[in-house]
Design a protein around this motif. Structure first.
Motif, short mmCIF file in Angstrom:
data_model
loop_
_atom_site.label_atom_id
_atom_site.label_comp_id
_atom_site.label_asym_id
_atom_site.label_seq_id
_atom_site.Cartn_x
_atom_site.Cartn_y
_atom_site.Cartn_z
N ASP A 210 -34.66 0.23 38.09
CA ASP A 210 -33.30 0.69 38.37
C ASP A 210 -33.39 2.00 39.16
O ASP A 210 -33.83 3.01 38.63
CB ASP A 210 -32.54 0.91 37.07
N THR A 212 -31.36 4.17 39.93
CA THR A 212 -30.53 5.28 39.44
C THR A 212 -31.12 5.94 38.20
O THR A 212 -30.54 6.89 37.69
CB THR A 212 -29.10 4.80 39.13
N LYS A 213 -32.25 5.44 37.72
CA LYS A 213 -32.85 5.96 36.49
C LYS A 213 -34.26 6.47 36.75
O LYS A 213 -34.92 6.08 37.71
CB LYS A 213 -32.91 4.88 35.41
#
Length: 407
Positions: A210, A212-213
């Protein structure tokens, strides 16, 4: 109107009422994290704007998506991407109402900044300061937690500024510790569900599936007897640290642990240094040998959990023979522009053009020699989260964090 959500990691804005009301604005992302999604409007109402992506020294967070309108109303605008050496993308605009209203405008891309200085003027990074002999030493601690008996790996948190992740060498359970970079106090203990601790040697915070992580990688790669058929890397999404020095978080079990089994192409090796490329996710292991010129092995970053992969021999690190040149740890700065390798006697540092692969930098570029503190058995090294310094620590109880930092 639903209020804007607080700054954090991907906090969405609240939705409007069932019939009337505008969606709330998404929260701004934390360092390098995506902005929150704007809330959807009610049947009559506008979607909320997406939150701005978090700034970072490396990759800025993506802007949050604007909320959607339902029947009557306009979609929320997408959030602006965070600033960074690789600026974050803007969020998409939300959809307009089905009967009336227009779609939201996509957010702007973040501002590109000089690596190591998010949003600020250019300056020396840790490697440049080491070359100029400008680094200054600060000692933090001691780390009095009796469970920290044999720290062999350390890395700076991306999600929790000012926090370092550490773990013990062989003989401990499958757990990591969040340590306050200002005091050395333990803020929390986290057990990796289903993992085993055969001989944990290094830890990295880097990218994962991911974008965004941020993710924590723990390298179970020690093999003093050179007898293991394969070694193991564990990966978890980086937890949010909520504990304090006076009230640390009780032991937390982290679920959803990814497991990657790695085999050497030429038989077992003992190793203690592991890095993850922030740009590509590629994983590298550096051999620990007193014979000199340790091998560098690589695996791609897109492996499936519980898979077994044969590592690729991608080069050698030019080092002379001898015990003082045994490689015990390594790190890459969060923006991917600096590389560090620690041996018992030396700290080796490189500036890296992000277009270069890490193995080429290690094998072909001459390193800068950084200062090394006087430690009982120092093995671990990590860059600060802004790339302007590095931290080392040692095995043994009541050890200190030794931070060398550019002025």
């Amino acid at each position: 109107m639903v209020p804007t959500r607080r700054r954090g990691v991907d906090y969405p804005g609240g939705d409007g009422g069932l019939l009337y009301g505008n969606g709330g604005k998404g929260g701004s992302g934390g360092t390098g994290q995506g902005g929150g999604r704007g809330g959807d409007g009610g049947l009559i109402g506008n979607g909320g704007a997406g939150g701005q992506g978090g700034d970072a020294s490396g990759t800025g967070g993506a802007g949050g998506k604007g909320g959607n309108a339902v029947l009557l109303g306009s979609g929320g605008d997408g959030g602006k991407g965070g600033s960074g050496a690789n600026p974050g993308s803007g969020g998409a605009g939300g959809a307009g109402g089905q009967l009336s209203g227009h779609a939201g405008t996509a957010g702007a891309q973040g501002t590109q900044t000089t690596p190591g200085n998010p949003g600020g003027p250019p300056g020396q990074d840790a490697v440049d300061a080491a070359a100029a002999k400008d680094l200054t030493l600060t000692s933090v601690g001691p780390m009095t937690n009796p469970d920290l008996k044999e720290i062999s790996g350390i890395d700076a948190s991306i999600k929790n500024p000012g926090v370092y992740w550490v773990h013990n060498d062989s003989g401990d359970t499958a757990r990591i510790f969040a340590v306050d970079g200002k005091t050395g106090a333990t803020l929390g203990t986290y057990t990796l569900d289903g993992a085993q601790a055969h001989d944990w040697e290094d830890i990295e915070v880097g990218p994962g599936p991911d974008p965004t992580k941020s993710y924590i990688y723990v390298a179970d790669i020690g093999d003093n007897s050179a007898s293991r058929g394969s070694v193991t890397i564990y990966r978890i999404p980086e937890p949010t640290v909520t504990g304090t020095a006076s009230s640390p978080t009780a032991t937390t079990t982290v679920k959803g642990v990814d497991t990657f089994n790695l085999k050497y192409p030429d038989g077992p090796h003992n190793a203690e240094a592991f890095i993850v490329d922030p740009k590509t996710g590629e994983m590298l292991i550096i051999d620990k040998t007193s014979a000199g010129n340790p091998q560098i092995y690589a695996a791609p970053g897109d492996l499936a959990s519980r898979s077994t992969t044969t590592l690729k021999d991608v080069g050698t690190l030019p080092l002379s023979s001898g015990g003082g040149n045994l490689v015990t740890g390594a790190d890459v700065s969060p923006d991917g522009t600096e590389v560090a390798v620690r041996t018992y006697d030396h700290v080796l540092l490189w500036n890296r053009d992000p277009s270069q692969d890490l193995a080429t930098v290690l094998a072909q570029q001459k390193p800068v020699i950084g200062p090394v503190p006087d430690e009982q058995q120092g093995e671990a090294i990590a860059f600060d989260d802004d790339g302007l310094g590095y931290v080392t620590t040692s095995e043994g109880t009541n050890q200190y964090l030794h931070e060398y930092r550019a002025p």
